[in-house]
Design a protein around this motif. Sequence first.
Motif, PDB file in Angstrom:
ATOM      1  N   ARG A  42       1.066  -1.313  -0.155  1.00 37.17           N
ATOM      2  CA  ARG A  42      -0.033  -0.105   0.173  1.00 37.17           C
ATOM      3  C   ARG A  42       0.788   1.341   0.075  1.00 37.17           C
ATOM      4  O   ARG A  42       0.359   2.401  -0.142  1.00 37.17           O
ATOM      5  N   HIS A  43       2.222   1.124   0.086  1.00 34.26           N
ATOM      6  CA  HIS A  43       3.058   2.127   0.103  1.00 34.26           C
ATOM      7  C   HIS A  43       4.062   2.084  -1.196  1.00 34.26           C
ATOM      8  O   HIS A  43       4.596   1.263  -1.291  1.00 34.26           O
ATOM      9  N   ILE A  44       3.789   3.224  -2.028  1.00 36.26           N
ATOM     10  CA  ILE A  44       4.449   3.245  -3.399  1.00 36.26           C
ATOM     11  C   ILE A  44       5.362   4.396  -3.415  1.00 36.26           C
ATOM     12  O   ILE A  44       5.073   5.533  -3.017  1.00 36.26           O
ATOM     13  N   ASP A  45       6.613   4.183  -3.851  1.00 30.61           N
ATOM     14  CA  ASP A  45       7.392   5.318  -3.713  1.00 30.61           C
ATOM     15  C   ASP A  45       7.982   5.486  -5.168  1.00 30.61           C
ATOM     16  O   ASP A  45       8.777   4.650  -6.061  1.00 30.61           O
ATOM     17  N   THR A  46       7.681   6.943  -5.790  1.00 22.90           N
ATOM     18  CA  THR A  46       7.971   7.205  -7.074  1.00 22.90           C
ATOM     19  C   THR A  46       8.858   8.507  -6.988  1.00 22.90           C
ATOM     20  O   THR A  46       9.306   9.205  -5.728  1.00 22.90           O
ATOM     21  N   ALA A  47       8.993   9.236  -8.084  1.00 27.20           N
ATOM     22  CA  ALA A  47       9.784  10.575  -8.216  1.00 27.20           C
ATOM     23  C   ALA A  47       9.712  10.910  -9.573  1.00 27.20           C
ATOM     24  O   ALA A  47       9.390  10.352 -10.616  1.00 27.20           O
ATOM     25  N   ALA A  48       9.664  12.371  -9.609  1.00 28.47           N
ATOM     26  CA  ALA A  48       9.390  13.236 -10.930  1.00 28.47           C
ATOM     27  C   ALA A  48      10.434  12.679 -11.913  1.00 28.47           C
ATOM     28  O   ALA A  48       9.916  12.320 -13.158  1.00 28.47           O
ATOM     29  N   ILE A  49      11.732  12.289 -11.394  1.00 27.32           N
ATOM     30  CA  ILE A  49      12.706  12.025 -12.570  1.00 27.32           C
ATOM     31  C   ILE A  49      12.561  10.734 -12.971  1.00 27.32           C
ATOM     32  O   ILE A  49      13.055  10.166 -14.179  1.00 27.32           O
ATOM     33  N   TYR A  50      11.918   9.858 -12.497  1.00 25.68           N
ATOM     34  CA  TYR A  50      11.658   8.497 -12.807  1.00 25.68           C
ATOM     35  C   TYR A  50      10.710   8.380 -13.942  1.00 25.68           C
ATOM     36  O   TYR A  50      10.602   7.439 -15.036  1.00 25.68           O
ATOM     37  N   GLY A  51       9.876   9.366 -14.240  1.00 22.84           N
ATOM     38  CA  GLY A  51       9.193   9.423 -15.500  1.00 22.84           C
ATOM     39  C   GLY A  51       7.857   8.753 -15.515  1.00 22.84           C
ATOM     40  O   GLY A  51       7.455   8.297 -16.604  1.00 22.84           O
ATOM     41  N   ASN A  52       7.541   7.911 -14.390  1.00 23.81           N
ATOM     42  CA  ASN A  52       6.401   7.022 -14.470  1.00 23.81           C
ATOM     43  C   ASN A  52       5.333   7.340 -13.491  1.00 23.81           C
ATOM     44  O   ASN A  52       4.609   6.501 -13.187  1.00 23.81           O
ATOM     45  N   GLU A  53       5.125   8.543 -13.284  1.00 22.37           N
ATOM     46  CA  GLU A  53       4.479   8.927 -12.311  1.00 22.37           C
ATOM     47  C   GLU A  53       2.800   8.829 -12.753  1.00 22.37           C
ATOM     48  O   GLU A  53       1.911   8.438 -11.978  1.00 22.37           O
ATOM     49  N   GLU A  54       2.639   9.073 -14.086  1.00 23.07           N
ATOM     50  CA  GLU A  54       1.334   8.789 -14.678  1.00 23.07           C
ATOM     51  C   GLU A  54       1.057   7.272 -14.650  1.00 23.07           C
ATOM     52  O   GLU A  54      -0.319   7.224 -14.478  1.00 23.07           O
ATOM     53  N   GLY A  55       1.974   6.478 -14.745  1.00 15.56           N
ATOM     54  CA  GLY A  55       1.598   5.083 -14.697  1.00 15.56           C
ATOM     55  C   GLY A  55       1.178   4.611 -13.154  1.00 15.56           C
ATOM     56  O   GLY A  55       0.131   3.874 -13.114  1.00 15.56           O
ATOM     57  N   VAL A  56       2.014   5.060 -12.202  1.00 17.24           N
ATOM     58  CA  VAL A  56       1.680   5.095 -10.743  1.00 17.24           C
ATOM     59  C   VAL A  56       0.178   5.464 -10.562  1.00 17.24           C
ATOM     60  O   VAL A  56      -0.844   4.922 -10.015  1.00 17.24           O
ATOM     61  N   GLY A  57      -0.098   6.763 -11.059  1.00 13.46           N
ATOM     62  CA  GLY A  57      -1.456   7.374 -10.902  1.00 13.46           C
ATOM     63  C   GLY A  57      -2.606   6.573 -11.620  1.00 13.46           C
ATOM     64  O   GLY A  57      -3.707   6.365 -11.058  1.00 13.46           O
ATOM     65  N   ALA A  58      -2.392   5.998 -12.620  1.00 15.42           N
ATOM     66  CA  ALA A  58      -3.265   5.085 -13.430  1.00 15.42           C
ATOM     67  C   ALA A  58      -3.593   3.842 -12.674  1.00 15.42           C
ATOM     68  O   ALA A  58      -4.828   3.457 -12.397  1.00 15.42           O
ATOM     69  N   ALA A  59      -2.641   3.320 -11.970  1.00 13.53           N
ATOM     70  CA  ALA A  59      -2.736   1.947 -11.045  1.00 13.53           C
ATOM     71  C   ALA A  59      -3.494   2.486  -9.946  1.00 13.53           C
ATOM     72  O   ALA A  59      -4.312   1.841  -9.522  1.00 13.53           O
ATOM     73  N   ILE A  60      -3.261   3.626  -9.366  1.00 14.28           N
ATOM     74  CA  ILE A  60      -4.057   4.257  -8.054  1.00 14.28           C
ATOM     75  C   ILE A  60      -5.592   4.077  -8.439  1.00 14.28           C
ATOM     76  O   ILE A  60      -6.365   3.691  -8.088  1.00 14.28           O
ATOM     77  N   ALA A  61      -5.798   4.906  -9.693  1.00 13.04           N
ATOM     78  CA  ALA A  61      -7.059   4.984  -9.877  1.00 13.04           C
ATOM     79  C   ALA A  61      -7.859   3.757 -10.290  1.00 13.04           C
ATOM     80  O   ALA A  61      -8.905   3.558  -9.906  1.00 13.04           O
ATOM     81  N   LYS A  62      -7.204   2.717 -10.850  1.00  8.17           N
ATOM     82  CA  LYS A  62      -7.850   1.683 -11.335  1.00  8.17           C
ATOM     83  C   LYS A  62      -8.057   0.584 -10.291  1.00  8.17           C
ATOM     84  O   LYS A  62      -8.896  -0.226 -10.270  1.00  8.17           O
ATOM     85  N   SER A  63      -7.223   0.858  -9.256  1.00  5.02           N
ATOM     86  CA  SER A  63      -7.264  -0.157  -7.850  1.00  5.02           C
ATOM     87  C   SER A  63      -8.710  -0.196  -7.242  1.00  5.02           C
ATOM     88  O   SER A  63      -8.823  -1.268  -6.569  1.00  5.02           O
TER      89      SER A  63
END
Length: 278
Positions: A42-63
């Motif tokens: 339930r704890h997800i760690d991302t960063a702006a420089i990783y370039g994958n915030e949109e993908g993380v957001g999509a997974a959150i929305a879909k979950s």
Amino acid sequence: MSIPTIPLNSGHAIPQLGFGVFKVPADEAERAVSEAFEVGYRHIDTAAIYGNEEGVGAAIAKSGLPREDLFITTKLWNDRHAGSEPHAAIRESLDKLGLEAVDLYLVHWPAPANDQYVNAWERMIEIRDAGLARSIGVSNHLPEHLDRIVAATGVVPAVDQVELHPAYQQRDVQAWGKAHGMHVESWGPLGQGKYPLLENPVVTAAAEAHGATPAQVVIRWHLQNGLIVFPKSSRKERMAENFDVVGFELSAQEMAAIDGLDPQDGSGRVGTHPSELN
């Protein structure tokens, strides 16, 4: 499976075990985070420089998971420290994540040659006070950087996320955290390079004794040391293995033996030194 939480100096609590998406490609992030949720993270760690915030957001929305059940971290990159740039950066990250606020926002590196990390920290405090981040902290900051931002603001970071594993234990950062009420998060928690921890006899012996894998033993070492840890993997079976670490406990002797794997001369470091990345 119940993952322990740790109270932060912000008044919020953080799950001690999370899932990191460093180097997870943008087009794989949604799948990887969705699978992590299925495993139980339930704890997800991302960063702006990783370039994958949109993908993380999509997974959150879909979950379909309640927002209050999730703990989401992202980070401010080095080219956004000056002026009001941190304010623009957090709003961009929130847009990509599809969130009104993150649970933790970190200054990714001090980038000391640019000499803007004190300004960045001052803006982080404003971001917290504006309700865009529930807790704020730093990453890759050494005691000299921590002393300076606290002297300037009086605000101690909730966490400092640093490279930390048995071959590079950052004891000075850990000691600073204990003295000032700041928790330490471990990135690169399994180590690599010239000290292959997962093949070390101390680790493999403990793994055999507990019917665990070497990776589970090292993650367990982090947890028992009070560290917040998020191993990364893009394979669901490895995610599940890394998550399954609450059913055994290392003995004091095993913990001490793993503690002894740090050469303490800095040679176990895998990543860039914080003074050198700007």
